[in-house]
Design an enzyme around this catalytic site. Structure first.
Site, PDB file in Angstrom:
ATOM      1  N   GLU A   9       0.849  -1.198   0.000  1.00 44.93           N
ATOM      2  CA  GLU A   9       0.000   0.000   0.000  1.00 44.93           C
ATOM      3  C   GLU A   9       0.881   1.244   0.000  1.00 44.93           C
ATOM      4  OE1 GLU A   9      -2.892   0.138   3.158  1.00 44.93           O
ATOM      5  OE2 GLU A   9      -3.673   2.073   2.492  1.00 44.93           O
ATOM      6  N   ASN A  16      -6.731   1.615   2.639  1.00 44.85           N
ATOM      7  CA  ASN A  16      -7.435   2.888   2.748  1.00 44.85           C
ATOM      8  C   ASN A  16      -6.972   3.874   1.676  1.00 44.85           C
ATOM      9  OD1 ASN A  16      -8.636   1.778   5.004  1.00 44.85           O
ATOM     10  ND2 ASN A  16      -7.347   2.858   6.472  1.00 44.85           N
ATOM     11  N   ASN A  63     -12.115  -0.932  -0.949  1.00 44.74           N
ATOM     12  CA  ASN A  63     -11.490  -1.416   0.281  1.00 44.74           C
ATOM     13  C   ASN A  63     -12.304  -1.000   1.500  1.00 44.74           C
ATOM     14  OD1 ASN A  63      -9.028  -2.322   1.922  1.00 44.74           O
ATOM     15  ND2 ASN A  63      -9.307  -0.221   2.639  1.00 44.74           N
ATOM     16  N   GLU A  64     -12.619  -1.936   2.361  1.00 50.69           N
ATOM     17  CA  GLU A  64     -13.265  -1.668   3.659  1.00 50.69           C
ATOM     18  C   GLU A  64     -14.343  -0.591   3.562  1.00 50.69           C
ATOM     19  OE1 GLU A  64     -10.230  -1.039   6.698  1.00 50.69           O
ATOM     20  OE2 GLU A  64      -9.710  -3.170   6.657  1.00 50.69           O
ATOM     21  N   TYR A  92      -6.956  -8.379  11.742  1.00 52.65           N
ATOM     22  CA  TYR A  92      -5.702  -8.086  12.438  1.00 52.65           C
ATOM     23  C   TYR A  92      -5.891  -8.523  13.876  1.00 52.65           C
ATOM     24  CZ  TYR A  92      -4.548  -5.239   8.359  1.00 52.65           C
ATOM     25  OH  TYR A  92      -4.282  -4.817   7.077  1.00 52.65           O
ATOM     26  N   GLU A  98      -6.587  -8.977   3.684  1.00 54.50           N
ATOM     27  CA  GLU A  98      -5.702  -8.340   4.670  1.00 54.50           C
ATOM     28  C   GLU A  98      -5.705  -9.203   5.917  1.00 54.50           C
ATOM     29  OE1 GLU A  98      -6.045  -4.137   5.571  1.00 54.50           O
ATOM     30  OE2 GLU A  98      -6.696  -3.721   3.519  1.00 54.50           O
ATOM     31  N   GLN A 150       1.454  -6.248   5.713  1.00 49.48           N
ATOM     32  CA  GLN A 150       1.819  -5.913   4.350  1.00 49.48           C
ATOM     33  C   GLN A 150       3.189  -6.522   4.071  1.00 49.48           C
ATOM     34  OE1 GLN A 150       1.047  -1.803   3.328  1.00 49.48           O
ATOM     35  NE2 GLN A 150      -0.944  -1.818   4.343  1.00 49.48           N
TER      36      GLN A 150
HETATM   37  O1  AHR Z   1      -3.102  -2.445   6.307  1.00 45.41           O
HETATM   38  C1  AHR Z   1      -3.325  -1.207   6.936  1.00 45.41           C
HETATM   39  C2  AHR Z   1      -4.757  -0.742   6.805  1.00 45.41           C
HETATM   40  O2  AHR Z   1      -5.586  -1.573   7.557  1.00 45.41           O
HETATM   41  C3  AHR Z   1      -5.358  -0.758   5.433  1.00 45.41           C
HETATM   42  O3  AHR Z   1      -5.062   0.375   4.688  1.00 45.41           O
HETATM   43  C4  AHR Z   1      -6.824  -0.840   5.710  1.00 45.41           C
HETATM   44  O4  AHR Z   1      -7.535  -1.483   4.686  1.00 45.41           O
HETATM   45  C5  AHR Z   1      -6.898  -1.580   7.027  1.00 45.41           C
HETATM   46  O5  AHR Z   1      -7.765  -0.981   7.906  1.00 45.41           O
END
Ligand code: AHR
Length: 447
Positions: free
Chosen positions: A52, A97, A197-198, A269, A317, A371
């Protein structure tokens, strides 16, 4: 792990009968497998990554023209060499994002003419010196499969369609000619595209409720597939179990998109905020559950629509992320954001994600470690060096043995009660059968 170089070759003449493998812990764990108890072929794309425009992922990460280790194109060869053992496949780009405010046309053409813009996702300055053509050249160099995220936040469906024309169609029309003029005469053939995305998150630029996202995504999907009907599309799923719209968002979006959604995305996450290692290591149970819940949503919608086609899962992700929450890059070009440092238990949890992905090989087809460099990443750069982090190792160990069919593994051994994730087996396991070779992956969660 069996069949590692240097390990006894006890599976060389593997027969299709139930095998029992004894693992020495404080007590014995017995794994039972059978070659006929197959979950599904392992899609290599579950060993994907994510790059990203965030912090120092691109600039000072993969791309740093003028650096002593940069090649003629500005790619940092020390970083790429550090990533090679991970054998990554699908590489998601440019966000995250960031994608929800990104206009791809800013990042193509002669570099001196590209605009410097304010990135609202991370409040950083984006020089656009690395864009579509640089990313696709990097993918070729690393043998990564390109996976582009279109802007469904501030962008238009037409902008998304134009990007497909730029990357995938032969010269002769406006955007394909632009690509040729920029040096790439032949189309790149980008197969994988994420529809934003999201988009369920209020933090997302251009966030809208599910019904409005679904309309935007369907408009983009139709035009993108009209330009190239060989592409595959990933619809934005709800981005976390904590979201109030969890599953309801997915149901609505999948229902509206219908056969245009080839995949739906999941994000996750995890972290050990409570400093409870046993509970942290047990998080794999809830990753299994998240995958199964999303699969249930896909099956529900398929049944409701009486469709032959079902959407598969794209975990685009995932990682451990809880120690570094520096997200404010205000006014800076390459700020130090989200530079997480990983330890042993984080590596074991990364292995847990991979076990879970293999256990669901029938429905999970793509996954992207978030990432790859500097930002919540297996590789960290300094001006003159790279640090290879603990999470690199489990990923590389699995990826080296990824070809084949995932087998069911029955684990019979000591267990413990975790605080938040239920009963947990001390040994976590998954297995891949590759012809007559068996790879068994094991994590010992005993403290
Ligand atoms: O990976 C970091 C961020 O985490 C990404 O930009 C977003 O999609 C997520 O919230």
């Amino acid at each position: 792990m069996s069949n590692c170089p240097g390990m006894p070759g006890q599976f060389k003449s593997f027969n299709p009968v139930i095998r029992r493998i004894k693992v020495l812990t404080m007590k014995t764990t017995t794994l039972s497998l059978h070659t006929k108890f197959q979950i599904g072929r392992v899609d290599p794309r579950i060993f994907g990554g994510f790059l990203e425009h965030l912090g120092r992922a691109v600039y000072e990460g993969v791309y740093q023209p003028g650096h002593s280790r940069a090649d003629a194109r500005g790619f940092r060869t020390d970083v790429l060499d550090a990533l090679r053992p991970m054998r990554m496949t699908a590489m998601r780009y440019p966000g995250g994002n960031f994608a929800s405010g990104y206009h791809w046309e800013d990042g193509v053409g002669p570099r001196e003419g590209r605009p410097r813009v304010r990135d609202l996702a991370w409040q950083s300055l984006e020089p656009n010196t690395f864009g579509t053509d640089e990313y696709l050249a990097l993918c070729r160099t690393m043998e990564w499969m390109p996976m582009l995220t279109v802007n469904m936040g501030t962008g238009t469906p037409e902008e998304a369609r134009n990007w497909v024309e730029y990357t995938n169609t032969p010269a002769g029309t406006k955007y394909a000619d632009l690509r040729a003029a920029n040096g790439a005469v032949e189309p790149y053939g980008v197969k994988l595209w994420c529809l934003g995305n999201e988009m369920d998150g209020q933090w997302q630029l251009g966030h809208v409720p599910a019904d409005q996202y679904a309309i935007r995504a369907q408009q983009a999907a139709k035009m993108m597939k009209d330009v190239d009907n060989s592409i595959e599309l990933v619809a934005c799923g709800s981005c976390g179990l904590f979201m109030p719209t969890y599953m309801e968002w997915d149901r609505q979006v999948l229902d509206y998109l219908g056969d245009d959604a080839d995949y739906v995305s999941l994000h996750r996450y995890v972290g050990n905020e409570a400093n409870d290692t046993a509970d942290f290591l047990a998080v794999t149970n809830s990753i299994d559950r998240q995958i199964e819940e999303m699969d249930a949503a896909c099956r529900f919608v398929q049944a409701k629509r009486r469709s032959r086609k079902r959407a598969y899962l794209c975990f685009d992700e995932w990682n451990v992320w809880y120690k570094n929450h520096e997200v404010d890059g205000t006014g800076k070009f390459d700020p130090h954001l989200l530079e997480e440092v990983y330890n042993l238990e984080d590596a074991l949890v990364v292995a847990g994600f991979l076990h879970s992905f293999l256990r669901h090989a029938d429905v999970l087809k793509i996954a992207n470690l978030a990432q790859i460099v500097n930002v919540i990443a297996p590789v960290l750069t300094r001006e003159d060096a790279v640090l290879i982090q603990s999470i690199c190792y489990p990923f590389a160990m699995f990826a080296a043995r990824r070809d084949g069919v995932s087998l069911q593994v029955a684990v019979d051994g000591p267990r413990y009660e975790s605080k938040n994730h239920g009963t947990t087996s001390i040994i976590d396991a998954s297995a891949i059968l590759d012809g007559n070779r068996l790879h068994v992956f094991l994590t010992n969660r005993g403290l």
